[in-house]
Motif scaffolding. Structure first.
Motif, PDB file in Angstrom:
ATOM      1  N   ALA A 106      -2.699   3.912  -3.393  1.00  0.00           N
ATOM      2  CA  ALA A 106      -2.481   2.900  -4.429  1.00  0.00           C
ATOM      3  C   ALA A 106      -2.053   1.577  -3.826  1.00  0.00           C
ATOM      4  CB  ALA A 106      -1.422   3.383  -5.419  1.00  0.00           C
ATOM      5  N   LEU A 107      -2.303   0.529  -4.575  1.00  0.00           N
ATOM      6  CA  LEU A 107      -1.785  -0.810  -4.270  1.00  0.00           C
ATOM      7  C   LEU A 107      -0.721  -1.112  -5.313  1.00  0.00           C
ATOM      8  CD1 LEU A 107      -5.135  -2.671  -3.554  1.00  0.00           C
ATOM      9  CD2 LEU A 107      -3.452  -1.909  -1.882  1.00  0.00           C
ATOM     10  N   THR A 108       0.472  -1.425  -4.852  1.00  0.00           N
ATOM     11  CA  THR A 108       1.585  -1.633  -5.768  1.00  0.00           C
ATOM     12  C   THR A 108       2.097  -3.070  -5.706  1.00  0.00           C
ATOM     13  OG1 THR A 108       3.287  -1.017  -4.165  1.00  0.00           O
ATOM     14  CG2 THR A 108       2.273   0.771  -5.393  1.00  0.00           C
ATOM     15  N   PHE A 109       2.696  -3.531  -6.786  1.00  0.00           N
ATOM     16  CA  PHE A 109       3.218  -4.899  -6.787  1.00  0.00           C
ATOM     17  C   PHE A 109       4.695  -4.934  -6.414  1.00  0.00           C
ATOM     18  CE2 PHE A 109       5.582  -4.699 -10.712  1.00  0.00           C
ATOM     19  CZ  PHE A 109       4.901  -3.796 -11.498  1.00  0.00           C
ATOM     20  N   GLY A 143       5.917   9.280  -5.953  1.00  0.00           N
ATOM     21  CA  GLY A 143       5.681   8.479  -4.765  1.00  0.00           C
ATOM     22  C   GLY A 143       5.983   9.251  -3.500  1.00  0.00           C
ATOM     23  N   VAL A 144       5.148   9.080  -2.515  1.00  0.00           N
ATOM     24  CA  VAL A 144       5.322   9.753  -1.224  1.00  0.00           C
ATOM     25  C   VAL A 144       5.807   8.762  -0.166  1.00  0.00           C
ATOM     26  CG1 VAL A 144       4.169  11.010   0.630  1.00  0.00           C
ATOM     27  CG2 VAL A 144       3.556  11.456  -1.767  1.00  0.00           C
ATOM     28  N   ALA A 145       5.121   7.645  -0.060  1.00  0.00           N
ATOM     29  CA  ALA A 145       5.493   6.648   0.947  1.00  0.00           C
ATOM     30  C   ALA A 145       4.837   5.324   0.600  1.00  0.00           C
ATOM     31  CB  ALA A 145       5.075   7.097   2.339  1.00  0.00           C
ATOM     32  N   VAL A 146       5.485   4.240   1.054  1.00  0.00           N
ATOM     33  CA  VAL A 146       4.964   2.888   0.828  1.00  0.00           C
ATOM     34  C   VAL A 146       5.183   2.086   2.105  1.00  0.00           C
ATOM     35  CG1 VAL A 146       7.157   2.118  -0.179  1.00  0.00           C
ATOM     36  CG2 VAL A 146       5.045   0.869  -0.694  1.00  0.00           C
ATOM     37  N   ILE A 147       4.282   1.119   2.338  1.00  0.00           N
ATOM     38  CA  ILE A 147       4.384   0.296   3.533  1.00  0.00           C
ATOM     39  C   ILE A 147       4.213  -1.170   3.187  1.00  0.00           C
ATOM     40  CG2 ILE A 147       1.914   0.571   4.089  1.00  0.00           C
ATOM     41  CD1 ILE A 147       2.820   0.685   7.084  1.00  0.00           C
ATOM     42  N   MET A 175       0.848  -1.192   0.000  1.00  0.00           N
ATOM     43  CA  MET A 175       0.000   0.000   0.000  1.00  0.00           C
ATOM     44  C   MET A 175       0.883   1.240   0.000  1.00  0.00           C
ATOM     45  SD  MET A 175      -3.138  -1.064   2.554  1.00  0.00           S
ATOM     46  CE  MET A 175      -4.306   0.035   1.739  1.00  0.00           C
ATOM     47  N   ALA A 176       0.472   2.235  -0.749  1.00  0.00           N
ATOM     48  CA  ALA A 176       1.335   3.404  -0.917  1.00  0.00           C
ATOM     49  C   ALA A 176       0.521   4.668  -1.139  1.00  0.00           C
ATOM     50  CB  ALA A 176       2.277   3.185  -2.106  1.00  0.00           C
ATOM     51  N   TRP A 177       1.190   5.787  -0.941  1.00  0.00           N
ATOM     52  CA  TRP A 177       0.634   7.108  -1.250  1.00  0.00           C
ATOM     53  C   TRP A 177       1.477   7.751  -2.348  1.00  0.00           C
ATOM     54  CZ3 TRP A 177      -3.926   8.755   0.479  1.00  0.00           C
ATOM     55  CH2 TRP A 177      -4.441   8.213   1.664  1.00  0.00           C
ATOM     56  N   PHE A 178       0.787   8.351  -3.287  1.00  0.00           N
ATOM     57  CA  PHE A 178       1.415   9.132  -4.341  1.00  0.00           C
ATOM     58  C   PHE A 178       0.770  10.514  -4.358  1.00  0.00           C
ATOM     59  CE2 PHE A 178       3.880   5.921  -6.647  1.00  0.00           C
ATOM     60  CZ  PHE A 178       3.347   4.761  -6.128  1.00  0.00           C
ATOM     61  N   ARG A 179       1.385  11.443  -5.048  1.00  0.00           N
ATOM     62  CA  ARG A 179       0.789  12.758  -5.200  1.00  0.00           C
ATOM     63  C   ARG A 179       1.138  13.340  -6.561  1.00  0.00           C
ATOM     64  NH1 ARG A 179       4.361  16.344  -0.842  1.00  0.00           N
ATOM     65  NH2 ARG A 179       6.328  16.351  -2.023  1.00  0.00           N
ATOM     66  N   GLN A 180       0.273  14.233  -7.016  1.00  0.00           N
ATOM     67  CA  GLN A 180       0.503  14.864  -8.300  1.00  0.00           C
ATOM     68  C   GLN A 180       0.058  16.316  -8.229  1.00  0.00           C
ATOM     69  OE1 GLN A 180      -1.298  12.905 -11.685  1.00  0.00           O
ATOM     70  NE2 GLN A 180       0.178  13.828 -13.073  1.00  0.00           N
ATOM     71  N   ALA A 181       1.006  17.206  -8.448  1.00  0.00           N
ATOM     72  CA  ALA A 181       0.718  18.636  -8.497  1.00  0.00           C
ATOM     73  C   ALA A 181       0.416  19.028  -9.938  1.00  0.00           C
ATOM     74  CB  ALA A 181       1.903  19.427  -7.961  1.00  0.00           C
ATOM     75  N   PRO A 182      -0.315  20.111 -10.151  1.00  0.00           N
ATOM     76  CA  PRO A 182      -0.642  20.545 -11.509  1.00  0.00           C
ATOM     77  C   PRO A 182       0.624  20.734 -12.344  1.00  0.00           C
ATOM     78  CG  PRO A 182      -1.965  21.744  -9.933  1.00  0.00           C
ATOM     79  CD  PRO A 182      -0.967  20.957  -9.136  1.00  0.00           C
ATOM     80  N   SER A 211       4.638   1.050 -10.679  1.00  0.00           N
ATOM     81  CA  SER A 211       4.442  -0.175  -9.907  1.00  0.00           C
ATOM     82  C   SER A 211       3.037  -0.287  -9.324  1.00  0.00           C
ATOM     83  CB  SER A 211       5.470  -0.281  -8.781  1.00  0.00           C
ATOM     84  OG  SER A 211       5.238   0.714  -7.795  1.00  0.00           O
ATOM     85  N   ALA A 212       2.225   0.746  -9.500  1.00  0.00           N
ATOM     86  CA  ALA A 212       0.871   0.720  -8.946  1.00  0.00           C
ATOM     87  C   ALA A 212      -0.059  -0.096  -9.827  1.00  0.00           C
ATOM     88  CB  ALA A 212       0.334   2.132  -8.801  1.00  0.00           C
ATOM     89  N   ARG A 213      -0.849  -0.937  -9.171  1.00  0.00           N
ATOM     90  CA  ARG A 213      -1.813  -1.741  -9.920  1.00  0.00           C
ATOM     91  C   ARG A 213      -3.226  -1.189  -9.784  1.00  0.00           C
ATOM     92  NH1 ARG A 213      -2.450  -8.352  -9.786  1.00  0.00           N
ATOM     93  NH2 ARG A 213      -4.081  -8.454 -11.355  1.00  0.00           N
ATOM     94  N   TYR A 214      -3.532  -0.615  -8.627  1.00  0.00           N
ATOM     95  CA  TYR A 214      -4.852  -0.042  -8.386  1.00  0.00           C
ATOM     96  C   TYR A 214      -4.673   1.362  -7.804  1.00  0.00           C
ATOM     97  CZ  TYR A 214      -6.428  -4.901  -8.729  1.00  0.00           C
ATOM     98  OH  TYR A 214      -6.671  -6.183  -9.146  1.00  0.00           O
TER      99      TYR A 214
END
Length: 120
Positions: A95-98, A46-50, A33-40, A106-109
């Motif tokens: 996101a869910l990553t593999f 990627g921000v963080a993954v666990i 499980m991970a967090w991503f972000r996108q600015a305009p 690497s994100a699948r969902y």
């Protein structure tokens, strides 16, 4: 069907804090499980993954300020964001990553995103 629903975004002044949540449903096996972000105008980053055992990785830009965590019983992912800066303004995605990585490929969902706006 896998579904990710984020919440907790909003507007805050620089130096403030926010906590994002992401609830996952469906069968997704052993994905990370991970967090991503996108600015305009910028690429998604990627921000963080666990990992399932609680191991974490944070981007250099947020180390010491953001903390990723999860509650396995609730299938919920969190991102505690402290000492927020205007440059943290972005749409944040769960996101869910593999892979245990911060690469967007690497994100699948993906979740639908939640907006975080930090004013100076």
């Amino acid at each position: 069907q896998v579904r990710l629903v984020e919440s907790g975004g909003g507007s805050v002044q620089a130096g403030g804090s926010l906590t994002l949540s992401c609830t996952a449903s469906g069968s997704y096996g052993s994905l990370y499980m991970a967090w991503f972000r996108q600015a305009p105008g910028k690429e998604r980053e990627g921000v963080a993954v666990i990992d399932s055992d609680g191991s974490t990785r944070h981007a250099d830009s947020v180390k010491g300020r953001f903390t990723i965590s999860k509650d396995n019983a609730k299938n919920t992912l969190y991102l505690q964001m402290d000492s927020l800066k205007p440059e943290d303004t972005a749409m944040y995605y769960c996101a869910l990553t593999f892979r245990f990585s911060l690469f967007a490929w690497s994100a699948r969902y993906w979740g639908q995103g939640t907006q975080v706006t930090v004013s100076s």
